[in-house]
Write a protein that holds these residues in place. Sequence first.
Motif, PDB file in Angstrom:
ATOM      1  N   ASP A 101     105.155  37.813 121.079  1.00 54.90           N
ATOM      2  CA  ASP A 101     104.180  37.749 122.165  1.00 54.90           C
ATOM      3  C   ASP A 101     104.146  39.091 122.891  1.00 54.90           C
ATOM      4  O   ASP A 101     104.917  39.343 123.810  1.00 54.90           O
ATOM      5  CB  ASP A 101     104.538  36.621 123.140  1.00 54.90           C
ATOM      6  CG  ASP A 101     103.394  36.300 124.099  1.00 54.90           C
ATOM      7  OD1 ASP A 101     102.698  37.258 124.512  1.00 54.90           O
ATOM      8  OD2 ASP A 101     103.195  35.123 124.424  1.00 54.90           O
ATOM      9  N   TYR A 103     101.625  40.166 124.525  1.00 44.94           N
ATOM     10  CA  TYR A 103     100.826  40.041 125.741  1.00 44.94           C
ATOM     11  C   TYR A 103     101.749  39.881 126.943  1.00 44.94           C
ATOM     12  O   TYR A 103     101.590  40.567 127.953  1.00 44.94           O
ATOM     13  CB  TYR A 103      99.887  38.838 125.616  1.00 44.94           C
ATOM     14  CG  TYR A 103      99.069  38.558 126.859  1.00 44.94           C
ATOM     15  CD1 TYR A 103      97.883  39.254 127.096  1.00 44.94           C
ATOM     16  CD2 TYR A 103      99.489  37.597 127.784  1.00 44.94           C
ATOM     17  CE1 TYR A 103      97.139  38.995 128.239  1.00 44.94           C
ATOM     18  CE2 TYR A 103      98.743  37.340 128.927  1.00 44.94           C
ATOM     19  CZ  TYR A 103      97.572  38.038 129.147  1.00 44.94           C
ATOM     20  OH  TYR A 103      96.844  37.785 130.283  1.00 44.94           O
ATOM     21  N   HIS A 135     103.930  31.567 116.813  1.00 47.77           N
ATOM     22  CA  HIS A 135     103.300  31.901 118.089  1.00 47.77           C
ATOM     23  C   HIS A 135     103.109  33.417 118.067  1.00 47.77           C
ATOM     24  O   HIS A 135     104.076  34.163 118.117  1.00 47.77           O
ATOM     25  CB  HIS A 135     104.200  31.484 119.256  1.00 47.77           C
ATOM     26  CG  HIS A 135     103.718  31.983 120.589  1.00 47.77           C
ATOM     27  ND1 HIS A 135     103.267  31.148 121.587  1.00 47.77           N
ATOM     28  CD2 HIS A 135     103.615  33.255 121.092  1.00 47.77           C
ATOM     29  CE1 HIS A 135     102.898  31.881 122.645  1.00 47.77           C
ATOM     30  NE2 HIS A 135     103.113  33.149 122.370  1.00 47.77           N
ATOM     31  N   ARG A 137     100.788  36.501 119.924  1.00 51.14           N
ATOM     32  CA  ARG A 137      99.765  36.885 120.897  1.00 51.14           C
ATOM     33  C   ARG A 137      99.742  38.395 121.017  1.00 51.14           C
ATOM     34  O   ARG A 137     100.761  39.032 121.286  1.00 51.14           O
ATOM     35  CB  ARG A 137     100.070  36.226 122.245  1.00 51.14           C
ATOM     36  CG  ARG A 137      98.903  36.349 123.178  1.00 51.14           C
ATOM     37  CD  ARG A 137      98.818  35.206 124.161  1.00 51.14           C
ATOM     38  NE  ARG A 137      97.726  35.467 125.086  1.00 51.14           N
ATOM     39  CZ  ARG A 137      97.711  35.108 126.353  1.00 51.14           C
ATOM     40  NH1 ARG A 137      98.729  34.447 126.860  1.00 51.14           N
ATOM     41  NH2 ARG A 137      96.677  35.394 127.128  1.00 51.14           N
ATOM     42  N   ASP A 138      98.584  38.979 120.793  1.00 53.25           N
ATOM     43  CA  ASP A 138      98.419  40.432 120.688  1.00 53.25           C
ATOM     44  C   ASP A 138      99.363  41.009 119.636  1.00 53.25           C
ATOM     45  O   ASP A 138      99.749  42.184 119.720  1.00 53.25           O
ATOM     46  CB  ASP A 138      98.667  41.121 122.039  1.00 53.25           C
ATOM     47  CG  ASP A 138      97.524  40.873 123.022  1.00 53.25           C
ATOM     48  OD1 ASP A 138      96.515  40.264 122.608  1.00 53.25           O
ATOM     49  OD2 ASP A 138      97.641  41.280 124.192  1.00 53.25           O
ATOM     50  N   GLU A 140      99.234  39.417 116.125  1.00 58.19           N
ATOM     51  CA  GLU A 140      98.958  38.558 114.977  1.00 58.19           C
ATOM     52  C   GLU A 140      99.203  39.277 113.654  1.00 58.19           C
ATOM     53  O   GLU A 140      99.760  38.709 112.715  1.00 58.19           O
ATOM     54  CB  GLU A 140      97.510  38.044 115.027  1.00 58.19           C
ATOM     55  CG  GLU A 140      97.240  37.009 116.125  1.00 58.19           C
ATOM     56  CD  GLU A 140      96.997  37.630 117.493  1.00 58.19           C
ATOM     57  OE1 GLU A 140      96.988  38.881 117.608  1.00 58.19           O
ATOM     58  OE2 GLU A 140      96.808  36.871 118.467  1.00 58.19           O
ATOM     59  N   CYS A 157      97.536  28.080 117.942  1.00 54.75           N
ATOM     60  CA  CYS A 157      96.689  28.640 119.003  1.00 54.75           C
ATOM     61  C   CYS A 157      96.214  30.045 118.649  1.00 54.75           C
ATOM     62  O   CYS A 157      96.352  30.983 119.425  1.00 54.75           O
ATOM     63  CB  CYS A 157      97.441  28.654 120.338  1.00 54.75           C
ATOM     64  SG  CYS A 157      96.374  29.049 121.740  1.00 54.75           S
ATOM     65  N   SER A 159      94.463  33.350 118.357  1.00 53.22           N
ATOM     66  CA  SER A 159      93.574  34.029 119.301  1.00 53.22           C
ATOM     67  C   SER A 159      93.302  35.474 118.894  1.00 53.22           C
ATOM     68  O   SER A 159      92.792  36.258 119.690  1.00 53.22           O
ATOM     69  CB  SER A 159      94.197  34.013 120.708  1.00 53.22           C
ATOM     70  OG  SER A 159      94.414  32.677 121.145  1.00 53.22           O
TER      71      SER A 159
END
Length: 252
Positions: A101, A103, A135, A137-138, A140, A157, A159
């Motif tokens: 993650d 982010y 998981h 986020r920013d 991937e 999820c 994104s």
Amino acid sequence: MLQEIIDSHCHLDFPKFNRDRQEAIERARHAGVVEIINSGVNQKTNLSTLELANEYGHIHATLGLGPGVATSGSKEEIEGILSQIEQHIEMAISVGEAGLDYYHCRTDSGRARQLVVFKKVIEIAETTDSAIVIHARDAEEEAFKLVQHLDRVVFHCYSGSLETMKIITDAGHYVSLATLVCFSKHHQSLAKYIPSDRLLIETDSPYLSPRKGRNEPALLVDAVTVIAKLRGIKDSEVARMTAENTRQVFGL
Ligand SMILES: [Zn+2]
């Protein structure tokens, strides 16, 4: 007839459900949610996830070590969770959630710690021949590079970009769209292009509510309707294909 849907990712064991957990599970059943996958993120929630799965036949556990814990946890804590996952994986349907993650974590040292821990979780998935719930986020693409050789991978999820989504699904991996799709333009554009045989859906309850307040698995129906509209197909078709894909990847 009520369509049968599967919530591929949520956290029904979290304190936000202490007041009405059983009612929420009942509401989900009435909304057509026939299977629920509940993911642990640390020692405590891995345990409560296993307890929940033990109590309800249609709730399934995945055992994880989230990137937040990877950044801030002590060495002992992280080692403890890793051995907990190894010891209890037989009672779960998958490893995860785990990943990167970037982010929430902006420092190089924190990201480096996430990477080390994520690689150890991937190793467990490999040696136990398990599916893995990611998981990311920013991060991937970075996450994909580390798991691309694995057989059963779900980006929960999702994104990231459309391009990375194509790379992920071309590799035979799955992406799960959260109820975010009900109000996020980016997720709505993703919803149009994810291949039919690679799409999963989830609420990520108690987060990401498509309505006011807390999210819960019953509200997955909102995402089904939105995705069906965007793809120009029936709600029942979205329900059918996402349930089939979820069963496929987790061996339900
Ligand atoms: Zn989650």
